[in-house]
Design a protein around this motif. Sequence first.
Motif, PDB file in Angstrom:
ATOM      1  N   ASP A  37       2.807 -10.563  -1.621  1.00 33.53           N
ATOM      2  CA  ASP A  37       3.769  -9.561  -1.681  1.00 33.53           C
ATOM      3  C   ASP A  37       5.174 -10.292  -2.212  1.00 33.53           C
ATOM      4  N   GLY A  41       5.575 -10.167  -5.772  1.00 35.57           N
ATOM      5  CA  GLY A  41       7.284  -9.199  -5.711  1.00 35.57           C
ATOM      6  C   GLY A  41       8.232 -10.406  -6.302  1.00 35.57           C
ATOM      7  N   TYR A  69       1.455  -5.810  -9.789  1.00 33.48           N
ATOM      8  CA  TYR A  69       2.009  -5.458  -9.204  1.00 33.48           C
ATOM      9  C   TYR A  69       2.405  -3.751  -8.297  1.00 33.48           C
ATOM     10  N   HIS A  70       2.864  -3.626  -9.491  1.00 33.54           N
ATOM     11  CA  HIS A  70       3.292  -2.519  -9.512  1.00 33.54           C
ATOM     12  C   HIS A  70       2.288  -1.391  -9.354  1.00 33.54           C
ATOM     13  N   THR A  74       0.312  -2.873  -4.410  1.00 36.00           N
ATOM     14  CA  THR A  74       1.312  -1.388  -3.909  1.00 36.00           C
ATOM     15  C   THR A  74       0.153  -0.590  -3.962  1.00 36.00           C
ATOM     16  N   LYS A  75      -0.378  -0.094  -4.682  1.00 34.64           N
ATOM     17  CA  LYS A  75      -1.746   0.859  -4.184  1.00 34.64           C
ATOM     18  C   LYS A  75      -2.480   0.534  -3.094  1.00 34.64           C
ATOM     19  N   ALA A  77      -1.495  -1.920  -0.793  1.00 33.98           N
ATOM     20  CA  ALA A  77      -0.166  -1.899   0.644  1.00 33.98           C
ATOM     21  C   ALA A  77      -0.177  -1.222   0.589  1.00 33.98           C
ATOM     22  N   LEU A  78      -0.233   0.675  -0.290  1.00 36.86           N
ATOM     23  CA  LEU A  78       0.532   1.408   0.894  1.00 36.86           C
ATOM     24  C   LEU A  78      -1.135   2.420   1.771  1.00 36.86           C
TER      25      LEU A  78
END
Length: 100
Positions: A37, A41, A69-70, A74-75, A77-78
């Motif tokens: 990240d 990021g 990254y977006h 991100t998915k 990590a979520l």
Amino acid sequence: MASGLYLAINYQMLGSPWLEQKLLLVLCIVVPLEIADIALGNWLAAKVTKKLYAGNKTASWERRCLSLYHGAFTKLALAVLPLTLLVIMYLATSKTAISF
């Protein structure tokens, strides 16, 4: 990490199964995701976004990294972090190891 290790050494908890499981989760899941990240990021995505807002062209690899990254990162990590943190908090508060 340092404070946890300090407490584990001072209270002779280093051999505790719950602590080993907790540290394993932190070192194998949380730390690598945080490093990725920071790299994606805070460094790469910020650089590419700055280029975009300045009106400069971006290379295709930069657009792919921004999309990674977006999107997928991100998915991932979520999906992974909430469950991992829930297990870490359970281990830290109950002080009992999870048996498989």
